[in-house]
Structure formats: structure tokens, C-alpha cells
Design an enzyme around this catalytic site. Sequence first.
Site, mmCIF file in Angstrom:
data_model
loop_
_atom_site.group_PDB
_atom_site.id
_atom_site.type_symbol
_atom_site.label_atom_id
_atom_site.label_comp_id
_atom_site.label_asym_id
_atom_site.label_seq_id
_atom_site.Cartn_x
_atom_site.Cartn_y
_atom_site.Cartn_z
ATOM 1 N N ASP A 41 40.543 43.133 42.026
ATOM 2 C CA ASP A 41 41.336 41.949 41.678
ATOM 3 C C ASP A 41 40.841 40.730 42.462
ATOM 4 O O ASP A 41 41.197 39.602 42.125
ATOM 5 C CB ASP A 41 42.812 42.168 42.064
ATOM 6 C CG ASP A 41 43.696 42.542 40.887
ATOM 7 O OD1 ASP A 41 43.423 42.073 39.775
ATOM 8 O OD2 ASP A 41 44.668 43.292 41.115
ATOM 9 N N GLN A 68 49.106 46.674 40.544
ATOM 10 C CA GLN A 68 49.662 45.666 39.643
ATOM 11 C C GLN A 68 50.853 44.973 40.304
ATOM 12 O O GLN A 68 51.718 45.624 40.902
ATOM 13 C CB GLN A 68 50.084 46.351 38.318
ATOM 14 C CG GLN A 68 50.549 45.392 37.246
ATOM 15 C CD GLN A 68 49.438 44.474 36.712
ATOM 16 O OE1 GLN A 68 48.264 44.804 36.771
ATOM 17 N NE2 GLN A 68 49.820 43.317 36.207
ATOM 18 N N LYS A 89 44.445 46.580 30.353
ATOM 19 C CA LYS A 89 43.353 46.912 31.282
ATOM 20 C C LYS A 89 42.781 48.301 30.952
ATOM 21 O O LYS A 89 41.564 48.515 30.990
ATOM 22 C CB LYS A 89 43.862 46.837 32.728
ATOM 23 C CG LYS A 89 44.167 45.401 33.138
ATOM 24 C CD LYS A 89 44.921 45.256 34.459
ATOM 25 C CE LYS A 89 45.303 43.773 34.646
ATOM 26 N NZ LYS A 89 45.997 43.483 35.902
HETATM 27 N N1 GUN Z 1 50.133 40.552 37.884
HETATM 28 C C1 GUN Z 1 49.874 39.476 37.102
HETATM 29 N N2 GUN Z 1 48.555 39.230 37.051
HETATM 30 C C2 GUN Z 1 47.956 40.167 37.823
HETATM 31 C C3 GUN Z 1 46.598 40.446 38.148
HETATM 32 O O1 GUN Z 1 45.656 39.756 37.730
HETATM 33 N N3 GUN Z 1 46.402 41.524 38.958
HETATM 34 C C4 GUN Z 1 47.426 42.286 39.444
HETATM 35 N N4 GUN Z 1 47.127 43.306 40.257
HETATM 36 N N5 GUN Z 1 48.688 42.046 39.163
HETATM 37 C C5 GUN Z 1 48.958 41.002 38.349
#
Ligand code: GUN
Length: 289
Positions: free
Chosen positions: A120, A97, A53
Site C-alpha cells: 500500500d 484494509q 483487489k
Molecule cells: N481503505 C481505503 N482505501 C484503502 C487503500 O488504498 N488501502 C487500504 N489498505 N485500505 C484502504
Amino acid sequence: MPTLLDGRKISSDIKAEIKLKVEKMKDAGQRAPHLAIIIVGDDGASHTYVDGKIKACKAVGFDYTLMQFAATISEEKLLKHVDQLNSDSDIDGFIVQLPLPEHISVERVTESISPDKDVDGFVNQNFGSIISDSPLLMPATPFGVMELLKRYEIDTKGKDCVIVGASRLVGAPLALMMSHTGHATVTLCHKYTKDLSSHTQKADILVVAVGKPNLITREMVKEGAVVIDVGTTRVADATKKTGFKLSGDVDFENVSKIASYITPVPGGVGPMTIASLMINTLRAARHNQ
Ligand code: GUN
């Protein structure tokens, strides 16, 4: 042989489009969109995702802030950080996350994120806005799946779409998107579904998001189906430097012999989730600045 749905390529196209938009924003005197990422603990997979990211932020010209906390942080303290980000006008959007340590309630934390900074798309309000005609921030992974189909000009209208896995983050919101924007006829399967094969065999479009390597075998798939694999499970592989490889939920080797389109793992849906996060952050910046 099927066409590979190349999430890496589409994601990099999307990032190039966003980069141009960011340059235009800056030329117009606005600051670059700013994404903050909270990560708690030292789960290896989470750190790898977060690295991806951050790399994407750099590629598109976003500012970013990484906030790392020990797994022992209290829920109360974490909620305070979320609150600070909610009221920080320099931050356009942020994510926490997942997974979080067990002593912290995921729902309490995600629901404390301001809906217009929830890039998200996890907050209930954004989930609900899937069925609005003007949603602001869409749940990132399902939106990435829809965008991947759109960019390959795969028509979903009137198609039988079967989704395996009814999670809050992927299957459930994707079912709504497929129905509302995709105009598909949707079947949402979950762990209590009887005779899973009888459903998957009918799918024109089959999406699997469970986290069980090789759950979907060739016999479970209709000839010519579009197959989207959202699963990413780390399985031991001594031939890899890391000691593991990523495995999807679909027996790729055999299912690819009969599918019309199929996503690889890795390189299919994963990069599309990151592209969606970038799209949402740009939208949040335009909305919030
Ligand atoms: N953990 C696994 N996939 C994701 C996601 O798309 N966003 C977040 N915040 N955590 C994750």
C-alpha cells in the site's frame, strides 16, 4: 467537452502488462507474486474494495491469500498476524484494509508492516522514499494519480497543482510526488485553508481528496483545468439495486463543462489504486524473491 480520464481502461492496460511479466517470471521458474490481504470486521465498502483487489490478482495471475477477522479481534492478535506475514517468505506483499475498528491503532498496525512488503506504500519509510530517486513501493493512490496523468501525456512540469485534502494516504504524499517527480508548483489545502476558492481557481491541475460530495463547484475551477476527483462517498440512491451510488467530491455535471480533462467517479482514480497495488506487489516480488 473534456477528455474523460478513464481509470478503468488504463488500469486494465496496466494489468495486461503485469500479466505478461508474471508469465515470464513463471517461465523462468519463479513462482507468481503472492499478495495477502487482511480485512477486519464487516464494513460493506471495505469488502467491496477487497473484492476488487482479489479480482485484479486473478486477472494478472498473482497468488493471493485473504485473511478475515471479526471486528472484535484485539490489536495484539492483529499485530501477531502482521508479524507472521512479515516473516512468511511465501508472501511478497500484504495490506491491511482500512478503516480498522476504533480500538485498534492504525498507525501501530501499519508501522508494524515490513517496508519491503508494504504494497500500500503506507509505512513512513515508503512515504519518505517518494523523494528518493529509487523508491521501491510508492503510496498506491497518489501513484495511481501520477500514472493516470502520465498515460494521458498530461505535462505537470511548472504547472500550478492544487490539492484539496492533506490526508496521510492521499493528499500529503501526492503533494510530494507532484513536486518531486512532477516538478509542479504545489499548493496543499486542508480543512483550515482560508478561502478555498481563491486557491482552486488558480489550479492548472486540481486534485480533490476529501470525501464531501459536490464540494468543488464550477465557480471554483479555472477554465481548461485538469480535474482529478479522488472522493468516493456512498450516497443513497433508490434507483440503484444496492440502494446507493458512489459520489466524488466534484460537481461533475457542471465542472465537466469547463475542464479540459476530468476523472469520472466511479471509474477514475479507484481502479488506478488497484493497478498501483498490482505494480507494487510485482516490484516487491522481484525485490524479495
Ligand atoms: N481503505 C481505503 N482505501 C484503502 C487503500 O488504498 N488501502 C487500504 N489498505 N485500505 C484502504
